[in-house]
Every structure is written in structure tokens, then in C-alpha cells.
Design an enzyme around this catalytic site. Structure first.
Site, PDB file in Angstrom:
ATOM      1  N   ASP A   1       5.804  -4.799   8.543  1.00  0.00           N
ATOM      2  CA  ASP A   1       5.053  -5.419   7.488  1.00  0.00           C
ATOM      3  C   ASP A   1       4.852  -6.732   8.103  1.00  0.00           C
ATOM      4  OD1 ASP A   1       3.701  -6.415   5.254  1.00  0.00           O
ATOM      5  OD2 ASP A   1       4.944  -5.855   3.899  1.00  0.00           O
TER       6      ASP A   1
HETATM    7  C1  BGC Z   1       1.815  -6.493   2.619  1.00  0.00           C
HETATM    8  C2  BGC Z   1       1.239  -5.378   3.295  1.00  0.00           C
HETATM    9  C3  BGC Z   1      -0.225  -5.363   3.843  1.00  0.00           C
HETATM   10  C4  BGC Z   1      -0.074  -6.584   4.824  1.00  0.00           C
HETATM   11  C5  BGC Z   1      -1.395  -6.960   5.409  1.00  0.00           C
HETATM   12  C6  BGC Z   1       1.707  -7.812   3.614  1.00  0.00           C
HETATM   13  O1  BGC Z   1       1.836  -8.829   2.999  1.00  0.00           O
HETATM   14  O2  BGC Z   1       3.163  -6.456   2.050  1.00  0.00           O
HETATM   15  O3  BGC Z   1       1.186  -4.375   2.081  1.00  0.00           O
HETATM   16  O4  BGC Z   1      -0.684  -4.203   4.214  1.00  0.00           O
HETATM   17  O5  BGC Z   1       0.243  -7.620   4.353  1.00  0.00           O
HETATM   18  O6  BGC Z   1      -2.514  -7.345   4.664  1.00  0.00           O
END
Ligand code: BGC
Length: 696
Positions: free
Chosen positions: A267
Site C-alpha cells: 500500500d
Molecule cells: C489506499 C489504497 C489505494 C492507494 C493508491 C492507499 O492510500 O489505501 O487502497 O489503492 O492509496 O491510491
């Protein structure tokens, strides 16, 4: 990305469509075989320099771009590097669960609503549409589905997932992935045990191995079995280390045990804290940039702290999926006009119709026959608000959003007077034939990084319901929110309650379709609606360490004998159904066998409808503590008035196993099993029979 010209003449348009279809068909059937991909991976790896390998393992987003994207989501993809001379394509990653996070795409109803549809064919079609839009816009990794367990309804990202049950999450997640991956890579996220927002970056989640295996992981395993290209590790720690750096989760279980061949992507930003632990733990790509992996890993590799074989494995996983999903002519045959075009917006409308759940409908308050009413009063700010959900990473920017008031006005036509009052006006409620009150939450109340503060509606909403329903003889409440709402203090007031979740860009039309009876609601709750907060497990969104127990949702309610406001699997229809004649094909099966249940479902009302038939299994005389019942199969069946259909549902013996901590493996017990079948998880709704497992 290639720009396509619009055909000016009907014949040319039809020909262009035919050609586009043929090209896509040709691309799909021309996908390389596994053996061809493995050979190409091997050949490419052999030609790569150390720096080229390292660069593949991280995004290439400079910090300034990241900061800009956080405040301006929806303009750009998150990119990883290409290697032109070796024909290795770049990553173009994009969110997310309710549509493609670029400009002017289709905004579907949120994941929770699609979980409420219990309709895996619909979810496959939604996945396919999202995958198509991803590819037509040149992106190649769609950062969804979100398949985290809704352990507690206060979770800020509740709306992104499909519900509280691992089996339902798995079935819907697989359907979505199979649809998406016709066109682009999907990403099952967030692995694992990510159930709170406020402390999501720092909380250390603890749970015993059995809870992990039986409750928090089965749905991820199902997506791996279905061939998902990537898995996103979660922000939280798990047993002392970041989930993506945790070898048990990301290597031993995911890769060694389940045989996952794709790549683990972190993440964003803080999900990686240590390059050595991340690489050795099983993470393959760090996003959005290489703070710990990528070029930052060079010294570590040179010093041998991360073996070269591990770097090669990381790169092989990345190349494998790039070669599987990104042909040279990636966007050829994909028509940008289909992005939020009529086909996809019609699907968005269907999804919102099928995900809405009718919770109460006394005196047939719904549907409203527009030939029989003169005035409808509509109350509440949300009736006139574009409320499609969170504004975090799952935000989508559709070309338009149909607000509920607009949908109601469109459908009512000229013959019915729609009297909209934002606040309260008892006289308006009194003089109307029916009142519809829109209440609920918005992105300000819940979303990414932001857990809900309360399970209640806002006080103004409760006041509005009480006042409108007091004055109105036919009072209908429509709720928009991502998960459960406490209702017991006011739910006796309205005649009807409809749960709309965040219904997407076509939400207003879909709700009007239901309100005026053009569509018969068929959604069922994918979560339990409790009577009070104290019935739920502790939320722990401020804790440093969160110990998650085995029980939550209907399993907890069953175990403790608690009464919910509305149980898991519950939802009404404009018709009624009768269940009869439950039969099991065998009385006894071996550990490698399967049982087939059949049940007759009859539409006993006056309108056509779709019913979600649910099958749960209970355990008699188990050696270990087990839930009263677990959801093990379901089907959605369409029935005309008076029609009876025999629905068959299958359960494999291996899916009835429990995780034995001493054996460190799954055990199928030789005991009696009870099969419960019916329209919801409420024990009173279920009919049952039993069978035995013995021998192989
Ligand atoms: C989120 C993810 C997301 C990623 C990219 C993160 O903060 O938890 O679910 O895919 O950002 O935007």
C-alpha cells in the site's frame, strides 16, 4: 494511448464496432501461454542489469507528484518504469473499487451495495466494464477489489468492501477479478486484517492462527485460486511487522502454501518501512516510489542481505504479469467512447437497483403507483446531493450524477407534483400522498483515513424522520451510508425503509425505479444491522495493538444469541417467497466428497422478483468451538408470480474444515453437519436437514 475516430455513418459505425469487438476477441484469444510467458521472463531476466532489475521493484513517482495527486486524485495514474530496449512495459496503476479513478469514467454503486446484490454475474459484468475502462484509458493495473472483512460498521472504508462474511467476499471478489482481468490486471487488497482507518498506519493486529485462516484469509485465497495478478499489502502491522513485510503472510501462506504467482504491491507510502524485511518478507513492488525497495535496495543486495535469487523472484513476478496482461498493442480496439457510455451507465443503474435493500415495507407503502398519487413530498438535503461516497482513493469522477430528487422527478413525469423541502415542513408532509425522507452519511462522515464517530444518524436526520413521519400517512425513509446504521430509536415511525448505500452516478434513477415499482428490490444485507453498539466487538481504531477475536457479525450474534435490528442476509421484496422441499442428495459423504442441496422456491406474490437463496452449515458435536453456522453457498434466482424453481447448491466437504492449531493444518471432522437453507441468516427463516461426513 491511441485516439480513435468516430465513424460518421451508421454502416461505418457498425463496422467499427464489429472490428473493435474482433480485435478484442483476437487479443484475448492471442494471450500467450504460461510456457511462453515463463520463457520470455527467463530470457528477459537474463538480459537485465542489476539497476534495471531494482528499478522494476518500485514506482517512479517523485514526492512532489505524490503530494499533488493526493489533493487532485483522478488526473493521473501511478506509474512504474518501463525498459524500452527489452520491451518491458511500464505499470500504470489506478484505483479503485467503485470505478476507474480517472476523469469522466463510470461511477458504480459502492462495493458494499454490490455485496448486497449477492449477484456474482452482475459483479462479473461490473468488473468487465471497469477493466475495459481501465484499458481504454491506457492504465493496466486496477487497484481493486477491496476484500477486507467488515469487522465493525464504524470502519471508514466499509463502503469499499462487500460485507462481513469471508465466503461472500470471496465469491464477489473472484467475480470482479474475472471480469476485470479480461482486460487488465486486478489487485486484491488490503492483505490482511485491515479493519480500521484512524490507526491504520500504526496498529499492530494480533489474532490466533485459526482466526486468521478461517475468518480473515479465505477470500484472499479464493482470489489467488482465480488467478489474480496482484495483491496489495495493507498499512497495518500484523504480529509485530508491516503486513507486507510479514513473511508468514506474504511468503509462507500467500506464495508457498497458496501458490500465488503474481506480485505483492505495497500500500502507498508507509506500508514499507524496511527494505530488507520487505524484500525478504515477500513484498515485490513498493509504491508509489522506491523509498526502501527499487534503487534503495542496491546496497543491501550488494551486501547479500537480500539474496539475488529473491530480487530475481521479485522481478520475475512483475514481468510475468506484465507479459500476461500488456501486449504491444495494448489499447488497440478499445474505444474511449465506451467509457461512461450508455452501456456502462445502464450497468451502473442496474447495479444500484440490485444493491438496494428494502428493510421495511408496512402496508405496502412502496412502491408508489404514480397514477394514484397527486403529490409526493421529498425531504432532506441528501435528496438533492451528489452523494456517491468517499473522496479518498476510491473516488470516481463521472461525467454526471443523477441525484435522488432528479430521478424521482424524471420518473414521476408531469402528472405527479413533487414538492421538495430541504428541511422540515409538517404541512408539506401532511398535504402529500406520500413523504420520502432522504437521510444518511457523506464523505465527511466516513472514508479513507476517517472512521465513523457514531453508528447513529445525525440528530437533524432523526428529527427530520420523526417530524415527517408524524405528519405523513405514508412515510418512506431512504438511507445513504456505507454500512450499518442504528435504527431502533426511530424505525417504528416510517412505513418503509430502503437502504441505498452510496448508489453511484445513476443512483437517482435506480432509486426512482424502485420507489415507483418499475424494479422490484432484491438486495439482502451483506452485514448485520445491530440494535446497539454494545452488541459489537470492540472497534479498537485508536489502539496501538488490536487483538481481533474469532467472532464478529452474524457469527457473533448467533453465538451469543443476540437479536439484531436486521440480520445478515435479510431484505424484503415487493413479492413474497416460499421455501419447501429441502433435499440433500446424500446422507453421508467422505472427506473428499460434496453434498448437493436442492430446495423449491416459489414466488407467492403478484410481481416478478429475484430471490437470494442462502445456504449455511452448522456443526454437531465438533471437537472445537465452532460458529452456530457459516455461509457456504448462495444463488440468486428470478421468479415470475406463481413460479416455482428448484435451486441447487453445492458444498464441498473440504470447505467445512477447521484450522487445527496443533496440526497446523485443516481438519475435516467426521461428524454430523446441519444444512440450513432460507432467505436470511435468521434462524426462524431457515429450513434444515443434516448429513454426515465419514471416511475419505
Ligand atoms: C489506499 C489504497 C489505494 C492507494 C493508491 C492507499 O492510500 O489505501 O487502497 O489503492 O492509496 O491510491
Amino acid at each position: 494511448m491511441n485516439k480513435r475516430k468516430t465513424a460518421a455513418y451508421p454502416f461505418a459505425a457498425v463496422f467499427a464496432l464489429f472490428m473493435a469487438g474482433s480485435i478484442i476477441y483476437a487479443l484475448e484469444s492471442a494471450r500467450p501461454t504460461d510456457a511462453q510467458i515463463e520463457q520470455r521472463v527467463k530470457d528477459t531476466l537474463a538480459k537485465m542489469t542489476l539497476d534495471e532489475k531494482l528499478a522494476q521493484t518500485a514506482g517512479k513517482e517523485p514526492a512532489y507528484k505524490y503530494a499533488r495527486m493526493l489533493t487532485n486524485m483522478g488526473d493521473e495514474t501511478w506509474d512504474g518504469p518501463e525498459i524500452k530496449k527489452l520491451n518491458v512495459p511500464a505499470f500504470y496503476m489506478i484505483d479503485g473499487p467503485r470505478g476507474v479513478g480517472l476523469q469522466k469514467t463510470t461511477a458504480f454503486t459502492v462495493g458494499m451495495s454490490r455485496g448486497a446484490s449477492w449477484d456474482k454475474d452482475l459483479e462479473y459484468r461490473i468488473g468487465e466494464a471497469m477493466g475495459y475502462e481501465t484499458r481504454a484509458l491506457g492504465a493496466n493495473v486496477l487497484l481493486e477489489p477491496c476484500i477486507n472483512i467488515l469487522r465493525h460498521p464504524l470502519w471508514g472504508r466499509a463502503q469499499e468492501t462487500y460485507g462481513e462474511d469471508p465466503y461472500l467476499l470471496g465469491v464477489m471478489g473472484v467475480a470482479n477479478i474475472q471480469g476485470v482481468q479480461k482486460h487488465a490486471m486486478a489487485c486484491a487488497k488490503h492483505y490482511a486484517a485491515n479493519n480500521t482507518e484512524d490507526n491504520r498506519m500504526s496498529v499492530d493486529v494480533q489474532m490466533d492462527e485459526r482466526t486468521l485462516r478461517e475468518i480473515y484469509l479465505p477470500h484472499f485465497k479464493m482470489t489467488v485460486d482465480a488467478g489474480v495478478a496482484s495483491v496489495m499489502s495493507s498499512y497495518n502491522l500484523f504480529r509485530g511487522d508491516k503486513a507486507g513485510q510479514n513473511k508468514h503472510l506474504s511468503t509462507e501462506i500467500l506464495k508457498d502454501e497458496w501458490g500465488f504467482k503474481g506480485f505483492v504491491v505495497s500500500d502507498w507510502v508507509t506500508a514499507t518501512t524496511d527494505g530488507i524485511r520487505a524484500a525478504n518478507g515477500g513484498m515485490d513492488v513498493e509504491m508509489p516510489e522506491g523509498t526502501h525497495l527499487g534503487m534503495s535496495l542496491k546496497k543491501t543486495i550488494e551486501e547479500g542481505k537480500v539474496p539475488m535469487s529473491r530480487l530475481d523472484d521479485m522481478v520475475a513476478r512483475i514481468l510475468r504479469e506484465k507479459f500476461r496482461f500488456i501486449p504491444d498493442n495494448y489499447t488497440a480496439g478499445y474505444d474511449k467512447k465506451k467509457v461512461a457510455g450508455s452501456e456502462h451507465t445502464a450497468l451502473a443503474r442496474e447495479a444500484a437497483q440490485k444493491g438496494s435493500v428494502l428493510l421495511k415495507n408496512d402496508n405496502n407503502a412502496l412502491p408508489i403507483d404514480k397514477t394514484k398519487v397527486k403529490t409526493i413530498a421529498v425531504f432532506g438535503k441528501l435528496a438533492n446531493t451528489k452523494n456517491i461516497g468517499d473522496m479518498g482513493s476510491s473516488d470516481v469522477h463521472p461525467p454526471y450524477v443523477i441525484k435522488p430528487l432528479e430521478g424521482i422527478r424524471n420518473k414521476a413525469g408531469g402528472s405527479v407534483n413533487i414538492n421538495y423541502v430541504e428541511g422540515m415542513d409538517p404541512a408539506a408532509a401532511k398535504s402529500a400522498d406520500a413523504s420520502i425522507v432522504f437521510v444518511g452519511l457523506t464523505w465527511k462522515d466516513e472514508g479513507e483515513g476517517n472512521d465513523r464517530n457514531s453508528l447513529d444518524l445525525h440528530k437533524e436526520d432523526i428529527d427530520l424522520i420523526n417530524a415527517a413521519c408524524e405528519a405523513s400517512s405514508r412515510c418512506i425513509v431512504v438511507i445513504e451510508a456505507g454500512s450499518a446504521i442504528l435504527m431502533d430509536s426511530w424505525k417504528d415511525k416510517p412505513e418503509a425503509i430502503l437502504m441505498a448505500w452510496y448508489p453511484g452516478m445513476e443512483g437517482g434513477n435506480a432509486l426512482a425505479d424502485i420507489i415507483f415499482g418499475d424494479v422490484n428490490p432484491s438486495g439482502k444485507l451483506p452485514i448485520t444491522f445491530p440494535k446497539s453498539a454494545d452488541q459489537l466487538p470492540p472497534f479498537m481504531n485508536k489502539d496501538k495493538e488490536a487483538k481481533m477475536d474469532y467472532y464478529h457479525g452474524y457469527r457473533l450474534f448467533d453465538k451469543k444469541g443476540l437479536e439484531s435490528t436486521y440480520p445478515f442476509g435479510y431484505g424484503l421484496s415487493y413479492t413474497t417467497y416460499k421455501y419447501s422441499n429441502l433435499k440433500l442428495d446424500k446422507k453421508s459423504i467422505g472427506k473428499s466428497g460434496k453434498i448437493t442441496a436442492s430446495v423449491d422456491v416459489t414466488n407467492t406474490g403478484k410481481v416478478a422478483g429475484e430471490e437470494v437463496v442462502q445456504l449455511y452449515v452448522g456443526y454437531k458435536g465438533s471437537k472445537v468451538d465452532r460458529p452456530v453456522k457459516d455461509l457456504k453457498a448462495f444463488a440468486k434466482v428470478a421468479l415470475k408470480p406463481g413460479e416455482t424453481r428448484t435451486v441447487t447448491l453445492e458444498v464441498k466437504a473440504e470447505n467445512l474444515a477447521y484450522w487445527d492449531k496443533d496440526k497446523n493444518g485443516w481438519v475435516v471432522e467426521e461428524i454430523d453437519y446441519i444444512v440450513f437453507v432460507g432467505p436470511s441468516s435468521a434462524q426462524k427463516d431457515l429450513i434444515s436437514d443434516s448429513f454426515k461426513i465419514s471416511g475419505q
